[in-house]
Design a protein around this motif. Structure first.
Motif, mmCIF file in Angstrom:
data_model
loop_
_atom_site.group_PDB
_atom_site.id
_atom_site.type_symbol
_atom_site.label_atom_id
_atom_site.label_comp_id
_atom_site.label_asym_id
_atom_site.label_seq_id
_atom_site.Cartn_x
_atom_site.Cartn_y
_atom_site.Cartn_z
ATOM 1 N N ARG A 155 29.387 44.592 36.412
ATOM 2 C CA ARG A 155 29.657 43.843 37.644
ATOM 3 C C ARG A 155 30.699 42.753 37.459
ATOM 4 N NH1 ARG A 155 26.194 40.661 39.002
ATOM 5 N NH2 ARG A 155 24.633 40.831 37.344
ATOM 6 N N CYS A 156 30.648 42.054 36.325
ATOM 7 C CA CYS A 156 31.454 40.838 36.145
ATOM 8 C C CYS A 156 32.561 40.979 35.108
ATOM 9 C CB CYS A 156 30.553 39.669 35.725
ATOM 10 S SG CYS A 156 29.148 39.385 36.805
ATOM 11 N N GLY A 157 32.479 42.002 34.269
ATOM 12 C CA GLY A 157 33.450 42.139 33.190
ATOM 13 C C GLY A 157 32.851 41.705 31.868
ATOM 14 N N HIS A 158 33.509 42.122 30.811
ATOM 15 C CA HIS A 158 33.051 41.843 29.456
ATOM 16 C C HIS A 158 33.219 40.348 29.155
ATOM 17 C CE1 HIS A 158 33.464 43.053 24.920
ATOM 18 N NE2 HIS A 158 32.309 42.495 25.196
ATOM 19 N N HIS A 159 32.188 39.733 28.592
ATOM 20 C CA HIS A 159 32.223 38.289 28.362
ATOM 21 C C HIS A 159 33.013 37.923 27.108
ATOM 22 C CE1 HIS A 159 28.922 38.784 31.184
ATOM 23 N NE2 HIS A 159 29.107 37.531 31.517
ATOM 24 N N GLU A 160 32.665 38.511 25.967
ATOM 25 C CA GLU A 160 33.467 38.304 24.748
ATOM 26 C C GLU A 160 34.549 39.378 24.743
ATOM 27 O OE1 GLU A 160 30.888 36.370 21.182
ATOM 28 O OE2 GLU A 160 30.500 38.447 21.601
ATOM 29 N N TYR A 161 35.541 39.205 25.577
ATOM 30 C CA TYR A 161 36.381 40.331 25.932
ATOM 31 C C TYR A 161 37.589 40.522 25.022
ATOM 32 C CZ TYR A 161 39.365 36.786 28.136
ATOM 33 O OH TYR A 161 40.154 35.691 28.372
ATOM 34 N N ASP A 162 37.950 41.800 24.837
ATOM 35 C CA ASP A 162 39.247 42.219 24.295
ATOM 36 C C ASP A 162 39.601 41.538 22.984
ATOM 37 O OD1 ASP A 162 39.194 43.530 26.662
ATOM 38 O OD2 ASP A 162 40.959 42.598 27.529
ATOM 39 N N SER A 163 38.654 41.376 22.107
ATOM 40 C CA SER A 163 38.913 40.691 20.836
ATOM 41 C C SER A 163 39.108 41.701 19.717
ATOM 42 C CB SER A 163 37.749 39.760 20.479
ATOM 43 O OG SER A 163 37.896 39.270 19.157
ATOM 44 N N PRO A 164 40.257 41.699 19.028
ATOM 45 C CA PRO A 164 40.453 42.617 17.905
ATOM 46 C C PRO A 164 39.446 42.403 16.780
ATOM 47 C CG PRO A 164 42.542 41.638 18.591
ATOM 48 C CD PRO A 164 41.458 40.885 19.295
ATOM 49 N N ALA A 211 47.494 44.458 22.548
ATOM 50 C CA ALA A 211 48.384 43.474 23.169
ATOM 51 C C ALA A 211 47.614 42.619 24.166
ATOM 52 C CB ALA A 211 49.541 44.190 23.867
ATOM 53 N N GLY A 212 48.212 41.495 24.548
ATOM 54 C CA GLY A 212 47.626 40.652 25.586
ATOM 55 C C GLY A 212 46.730 39.568 25.046
ATOM 56 N N GLY A 213 46.100 38.821 25.976
ATOM 57 C CA GLY A 213 45.222 37.724 25.599
ATOM 58 C C GLY A 213 43.853 38.223 25.179
ATOM 59 N N ARG A 299 33.157 30.926 36.328
ATOM 60 C CA ARG A 299 34.415 31.223 37.003
ATOM 61 C C ARG A 299 35.023 32.472 36.372
ATOM 62 N NH1 ARG A 299 34.775 26.423 34.985
ATOM 63 N NH2 ARG A 299 36.525 27.022 33.652
ATOM 64 N N ALA A 300 35.691 33.264 37.152
ATOM 65 C CA ALA A 300 36.339 34.462 36.637
ATOM 66 C C ALA A 300 37.489 34.076 35.709
ATOM 67 C CB ALA A 300 36.860 35.306 37.788
ATOM 68 N N VAL A 301 37.711 34.879 34.698
ATOM 69 C CA VAL A 301 38.846 34.723 33.794
ATOM 70 C C VAL A 301 39.804 35.879 34.053
ATOM 71 C CG1 VAL A 301 39.597 34.684 31.385
ATOM 72 C CG2 VAL A 301 37.447 33.586 32.033
ATOM 73 N N ARG A 302 41.045 35.564 34.331
ATOM 74 C CA ARG A 302 42.017 36.605 34.677
ATOM 75 C C ARG A 302 43.073 36.740 33.583
ATOM 76 N NH1 ARG A 302 40.262 34.213 39.325
ATOM 77 N NH2 ARG A 302 39.528 35.680 40.912
ATOM 78 N N LYS A 303 43.390 37.993 33.281
ATOM 79 C CA LYS A 303 44.374 38.317 32.256
ATOM 80 C C LYS A 303 45.582 39.005 32.891
ATOM 81 C CE LYS A 303 43.668 40.424 28.556
ATOM 82 N NZ LYS A 303 43.249 41.407 27.527
ATOM 83 N N TYR A 304 46.728 38.800 32.267
ATOM 84 C CA TYR A 304 47.963 39.462 32.699
ATOM 85 C C TYR A 304 48.695 39.900 31.442
ATOM 86 C CZ TYR A 304 52.577 40.054 34.919
ATOM 87 O OH TYR A 304 53.772 40.544 35.377
ATOM 88 N N THR A 305 49.009 41.174 31.341
ATOM 89 C CA THR A 305 49.709 41.688 30.166
ATOM 90 C C THR A 305 50.869 42.558 30.609
ATOM 91 O OG1 THR A 305 47.609 41.753 28.942
ATOM 92 C CG2 THR A 305 49.474 42.929 27.983
ATOM 93 N N TYR A 306 52.060 42.225 30.124
ATOM 94 C CA TYR A 306 53.266 43.016 30.370
ATOM 95 C C TYR A 306 53.508 43.881 29.141
ATOM 96 C CZ TYR A 306 58.189 44.240 31.104
ATOM 97 O OH TYR A 306 59.365 44.927 31.261
ATOM 98 N N LEU A 307 53.563 45.195 29.335
ATOM 99 C CA LEU A 307 53.760 46.146 28.241
ATOM 100 C C LEU A 307 55.082 46.882 28.417
ATOM 101 C CD1 LEU A 307 50.161 47.650 28.228
ATOM 102 C CD2 LEU A 307 51.179 46.439 26.307
ATOM 103 N N THR A 316 46.116 34.610 29.266
ATOM 104 C CA THR A 316 44.750 34.619 29.754
ATOM 105 C C THR A 316 44.380 33.212 30.180
ATOM 106 O OG1 THR A 316 42.475 35.253 29.223
ATOM 107 C CG2 THR A 316 43.713 34.206 27.489
ATOM 108 N N GLN A 317 43.549 33.095 31.213
ATOM 109 C CA GLN A 317 43.132 31.788 31.686
ATOM 110 C C GLN A 317 42.062 31.200 30.768
ATOM 111 O OE1 GLN A 317 41.961 32.931 35.665
ATOM 112 N NE2 GLN A 317 43.741 31.927 36.548
ATOM 113 N N LEU A 318 41.678 29.984 31.094
ATOM 114 C CA LEU A 318 40.634 29.326 30.323
ATOM 115 C C LEU A 318 39.257 29.859 30.739
ATOM 116 C CD1 LEU A 318 41.994 25.684 30.375
ATOM 117 C CD2 LEU A 318 42.250 27.376 28.582
ATOM 118 N N GLY A 319 38.205 29.183 30.306
ATOM 119 C CA GLY A 319 36.857 29.664 30.592
ATOM 120 C C GLY A 319 36.260 30.378 29.408
ATOM 121 N N ILE A 320 36.896 30.250 28.231
ATOM 122 C CA ILE A 320 36.391 30.869 27.008
ATOM 123 C C ILE A 320 36.300 29.809 25.945
ATOM 124 C CG2 ILE A 320 37.385 33.121 27.522
ATOM 125 C CD1 ILE A 320 39.683 32.485 25.721
#
Length: 321
Positions: A155-164, A211-213, A299-307, A316-320
């Motif tokens: 529903r909300c997205g992954h909390h510890e998100y996109d971490s290598p 790639a990305g935040g 609050r939602a955290v929004r990411k933007y990645t240009y590939l 990536t926004q704050l909130g982490i």
């Protein structure tokens, strides 16, 4: 021409052989050893020696952290019919009379509850668990929490998100649960969650890296093309580059190598398809304070990645934290 599943299985054996060739052994490396045909007696000895060692002091008991709890129960569920009775009894004793740490982050809790649920399903007739609760009560707590985190992620997205560095500790528990949970509904939910986590990897796969935040990047590696321990899963599921043992054979991958769960082929195609580049990937994630019981509203955290074909740029926004 080989199928996607055959390609993944071939890479799994390649990775397993590289892991097994290392001198250092752990509970995590048992999967690779068994895949390579090593003696089950040696695996049993390693499991008994490495999982839940006795602590110091006159009243010390077997103790285990979240990572080894997941690895040990994955080994027991996958290879239990080949392991010695003594090693299985040792694992059972850790769960019934040891001291288990639940940890303090979402990935810790996830590994703890997956391992606990599977242990309760294997030894349901024990009178009490290590925590003073019955296996049924412990299983119920684990089941509720696991279904809850899957629901919140969907529903909300992954909390510890996109971490290598930390993404494997979310994906791998779901893989183990998808393979071994007794409840068919929970297995399906875990498989869907594992697919979602793998799709997150695929959307920003670039030049062998993510790639990305990222949440929880750390280690001053945020500008590196390749970082973290995720490479073993990227290579296993996507391929896309020559095998490099130093990046593609982390022992944590053993769980995924031995699993019957595989992501849908379309996820790998997304990762490797460059026909639409350059393009932008937008993601919305949930902030971690929803699990931290903070006073402020999540609050939602929004990411933007240009590939592009030559570089990637993300924010990536704050909130982490």
């Amino acid at each position: 021409m080989t199928t996607y599943t055959e390609d993944v299985d071939s890479r799994a054996l390649q990775i397993a052989e590289a892991i097994n060739a290392r001198e250092a052994k752990s509970v995590w490396s048992i999967h690779a050893s068994m895949i390579c045909g090593e003696d089950a007696e040696a695996a049993s000895t390693l499991l008994a020696e490495k999982f839940g060692p006795i602590g110091d002091g006159a009243f010390a008991r077997n103790a285990a952290g979240t990572f080894d709890v997941l690895a040990a129960m994955s080994v027991v569920c996958r290879w239990g019919d080949q392991l010695s009775r003594e090693s299985l009894n040792h694992v059972r004793t850790v769960f019934t009379d040891g001291v288990l740490s639940r940890g303090n982050t979402e990935n810790h809790w996830l590994m703890h509850y997956v391992g606990s649920l599977l242990a309760c399903e294997r030894w349901p007739d024990e009178p009490l668990w290590w925590n003073g609760m019955t296996p049924a009560a412990t299983h119920g707590e684990a089941d509720r929490w696991l279904r809850g985190i899957i629901d919140r992620t969907a529903r909300c997205g992954h909390h510890e998100y996109d971490s290598p560095q930390y993404h494997p500790w979310h994906l791998l528990p779901m893989v183990v649960l998808a393979d071994h949970a007794k409840d068919a509904g929970l297995r399906q939910l875990a498989a869907q969650a594992a697919t979602l986590y793998t799709a997150d990897m695929a959307l920003e796969y670039s030049q062998g890296g993510w790639a990305g935040g990222h949440s929880r990047e750390g280690y001053r590696e945020n500008t590196w093309t390749v970082s973290g321990n995720l490479g073993v899963l990227q290579y296993l599921y996507f391929g896309g580059e020559p095998f490099a043992a130093d990046r593609h054979s982390h022992p944590l991958g053993g769980i995924a190598l031995a699993a019957t769960w595989r992501p849908p082929e379309i996820v790998a195609r997304i990762a490797l398809d460059q026909s639409s580049l350059p393009h932008v990937v937008r993601k919305t994630k949930a902030p971690r304070e929803i699990h931290r019981h903070a006073d402020q509203a999540p609050r939602a955290v929004r990411k933007y990645t240009y590939l592009s074909t030559s570089f990637a740029l993300g924010s990536t926004q704050l909130g982490i934290d």
